[in-house]
Design an enzyme around this catalytic site. Structure first.
Site, PDB file in Angstrom:
ATOM      1  N   LYS A  44      -9.594   3.129  10.288  1.00 24.13           N
ATOM      2  CA  LYS A  44      -9.744   2.830   8.855  1.00 24.13           C
ATOM      3  C   LYS A  44      -9.374   1.357   8.650  1.00 24.13           C
ATOM      4  O   LYS A  44      -8.203   0.999   8.589  1.00 24.13           O
ATOM      5  CB  LYS A  44      -8.858   3.735   8.003  1.00 24.13           C
ATOM      6  CG  LYS A  44      -9.042   3.522   6.497  1.00 24.13           C
ATOM      7  CD  LYS A  44      -8.140   4.462   5.708  1.00 24.13           C
ATOM      8  CE  LYS A  44      -8.368   4.302   4.202  1.00 24.13           C
ATOM      9  NZ  LYS A  44      -8.033   2.942   3.735  1.00 24.13           N
ATOM     10  N   ASP A  79       0.838  -1.200   0.000  1.00 25.89           N
ATOM     11  CA  ASP A  79       0.000   0.000   0.000  1.00 25.89           C
ATOM     12  C   ASP A  79       0.875   1.253   0.000  1.00 25.89           C
ATOM     13  O   ASP A  79       0.547   2.256  -0.634  1.00 25.89           O
ATOM     14  CB  ASP A  79      -0.894   0.023   1.248  1.00 25.89           C
ATOM     15  CG  ASP A  79      -2.012  -1.002   1.167  1.00 25.89           C
ATOM     16  OD1 ASP A  79      -2.174  -1.602   0.098  1.00 25.89           O
ATOM     17  OD2 ASP A  79      -2.703  -1.198   2.182  1.00 25.89           O
TER      18      ASP A  79
END
Length: 655
Positions: A147, A66
């Site tokens: 998140k 990511d």
């Protein structure tokens, strides 16, 4: 050089319909290894690389971290082509053999921020919009949630959808049909959320079999038959759908949010036992949200703060093995000390020796190390591989090690210090009713010649003093041992304490509801397969594991522990649901659905997830989907309300 594209990654690229051949895709990924080579990327190359990254990520076989995706691909495209379609729309998430349908409401991506200043600028935009609609700043509150790093989905109570392109998704209701639960015992139909798996469960039960949680999340929603280990994680509620509405949150005025930003971020980051890659902050005022609206890609009233993941290229000094309680040799890479996210990293655990061998991780290898905020660092890719040194002997006992799939295993279960010590530590930790027997105490006892748990229970104060413990400490340890035998303990906890493979607390409880703890060592594989949730591979593993712990178990059992029998005490005449195949659907008022399913099994029923021609009874709670009712009508299945069902099984007192 980047690891070659795997067959699964190539398939994911092809399924996504990306117009690129394998050779060119490999070339782009190799160029991406060196940030200085980005000049060689055209805008089209960058967009294609982003497509490849998304396709493989969604398939559970990512080609990059990511961190690299955000810090390199997206940032580079933003600087060179801010008007690119890929920056201004939600990236599609295609699945094979899944029907495309309209989403009940739009599911957008979230604007990302990587610094406090970017978040503060977002708050300024909120204040400007609030002023334009006459909303007092004192009423500008912010809600902050973790998140989740899972698989985005939407649940309307009838169907579960992928996010798709934000407007159209794909029907993945089969995930609920497989037994997926809503987190925190929540109800269906709570909108957007993520499919996630508990970090602790993954680390303990699945990390030996799957490289990352993304593999599991992708499997849960795939059309193909699900892996039995993943199905077990679903059954044990380790895999769940987590609606955003149910997440732990911090809510307060924007001034407090900015003033205490770091503490709020840390609190939310650690609020759940799931992978988290940042926090989500959003305005709470409905009128402000309606006024600010959204771009084609993001809601303007919401932002995701992600701690900048740091990436470093690090040389490996050495890879050393460590032997676990189960005899698995875990490779630990010792690194040139490197500063990442405020911490000096000098060692990192590698997944297994299969990874060491296939990726060439050894002394002199150059690897890409990633650490994002509070996340444990990991090797993301191997830039320059070497011919690794694979151990042939156990570092703890010197026994010749064996390959078992991707793992190296020490077969010396009885005389390997690492296995023996860790087994003892596991026993007392799982038993849960005895204090004092932590790693340091166990190590000292083992080094004094004590080789088994039974031998520990044979100790007295004098022997402990001879080992070097103080008089008072020795007396306390003996008191704890005696107390652990007299305090009542569940039979499943006692069995799980021995650490037999595939016999954790959940599986032990399931087993001992069907069979007495004194009979389990005589069970056959067929006997175990007959228990719901135990497939052939699991049954074989349990039988083998029980045989290995048999002597130790029987020695301890004879000491007279106060064991509570959890086996169902129902006579055959009381199995009032014998022969029934029952499906429970909807939210229940008088009990949790999982508890009702477990009780139905004890009453002789088989429990299904979906209505078929073999189903004999559908128990319907509230918010039941029309699909199951229609299937019941079509197959002439008896439909009972929750009240009618409770009366049927003689539980009127629950009403």
């Amino acid at each position: 050089m980047v690891t070659k594209l795997s067959e699964d990654q190539v398939n994911a690229i092809n399924i996504a319909g990306i117009d690129i051949d394998k050779g060119r895709a490999q070339e782009l990924l190799e160029l991406l290894e060196d940030d200085t080579e980005l000049w060689a990327f055209s805008i089209e190359d960058l967009e294609t690389t982003i497509q490849i990254a998304n396709a493989t990520y969604r398939a559970g076989v990512p080609v990059m971290s990511d961190a690299k995706y955000d810090a390199v691909c997206i940032k580079e495209l933003e600087s060179r082509a801010p008007g690119s379609e890929f920056l201004n729309s939600v990236e599609p998430e295609p699945l094979v053999d899944s029907k495309v349908v309209d989403l009940p409401e739009r599911m957008l991506s979230t604007e990302k921020a990587y610094s406090y200043d970017e978040v503060a600028n977002w708050v300024k935009r909120l204040l400007k919009a609030a002023e334009e609609i006459d909303l007092e700043p004192t009423n500008l509150d912010i809600r902050v949630t973790p998140k989740l790093d899972g698989y985005a989905a939407y649940d309307d109570g009838e169907r579960l959808y992928t996010r798709g392109d934000g407007r159209k998704g794909q029907d993945i209701t089969r995930a609920f049909d497989r037994g997926l639960n809503v987190a925190n015992q929540g109800l269906r139909g709570q909108g957007a959320g993520e499919i996630v798996i508990q970090k602790s469960y993954f680390d303990e039960f699945l990390s030996d079999h799957f490289e990352n949680a993304r593999n599991i999340q992708a499997s849960i929603i795939a059309e193909k038959k699900i892996d039995e280990r993943i199905q077990k994680a679903i059954d044990e509620k380790a895999c769940v759908f987590f609606p955003f509405k149910l997440l732990d949150s911090w809510v307060g005025n924007y001034q407090e949010f900015l003033a205490d930003f770091d503490n709020i971020v840390e609190k939310m980051w650690n609020a759940v036992d799931f992978e988290v890659d940042g926090i989500i902050a959003e305005a709470t005022d409905r009128s402000l949200k309606d006024y600010m609206g959204a771009t084609r890609k993001n809601h303007r009233w919401q932002i995701a703060y992600k701690i900048n993941a740091e990436i470093a290229k690090v040389f490996v000094k050495e890879v050393v093995p460590q032997t676990s309680r189960a005899g698995k040799l875990t490779p630990v890479a010792l690194l040139e000390p490197t500063k990442l996210s405020g911490a000096t990293i000098s060692r990192v655990t590698v997944h297994h020796y299969g990874m060491v061998k296939s990726k060439g991780i050894g002394a002199g290898a150059l690897v890409e190390l990633v650490r994002s905020g509070l996340v444990i660092p990991k090797i993301e890719s191997v830039i320059r591989a070497v011919d690794p040194e694979i151990p042939t002997y156990c570092p703890s006992c010197g026994s010749h090690v064996l390959w078992d799939g991707d793992n190296l295993i020490c077969p010396n279960k009885t005389d390997c210090p690492a296995q023996a010590e860790n087994t003892m530590i596991h026993f007392f930790k799982t038993l849960g009713n005895v204090d004092g027997f932590g790693p340091k105490v166990i190590e000292k006892i083992y080094q004094s010649g004590i080789k088994s748990i039974h031998d520990i229970y044979m100790l007295d104060v004098e022997k402990l003093v001879d080992m070097g413990f103080g008089e008072k400490t020795s007396q306390n340890l003996i008191t704890q041992l005696n107390a652990s035998k007299s305090i009542e303990i569940e039979d499943w906890r006692f069995l799980a304490a021995f650490g037999a493979p595939r016999l954790g607390e959940g599986s032990s409880e399931k087993l001992l509801k069907k069979h007495s703890i004194t009979d389990i060592f005589d069970l056959t594989i067929d006997d175990l397969v007959a228990i719901d949730g135990f497939a052939n591979i699991t049954a074989e593993c349990i039988c083998e594991g029980l045989e290995k712990i048999r002597n130790e178990f029987e020695s301890l059992y004879r000491l007279g522990f106060n064991i509570k029998n959890s086996q169902a005490q129902l006579a055959s005449g009381e199995l009032i649901l014998d022969g029934e195949l029952v499906v429970f659907t909807g939210s229940m008022e008088y009990g949790r659905r999982s508890d009702m399913e477990a009780e139905a099994k004890l009453l002789g029923a088989k429990v299904g997830k979906g209505v078929t021609s073999k189903t004999t009874m559908l128990v319907a709670g509230k918010n039941v989907g029309e699909k199951k009712i229609a299937a019941a009508t079509e197959n002439n299945v008896s439909v009972l309300s929750e009240v009618e069902y409770l009366k049927k099984i003689g539980k009127e007192e629950s009403l």
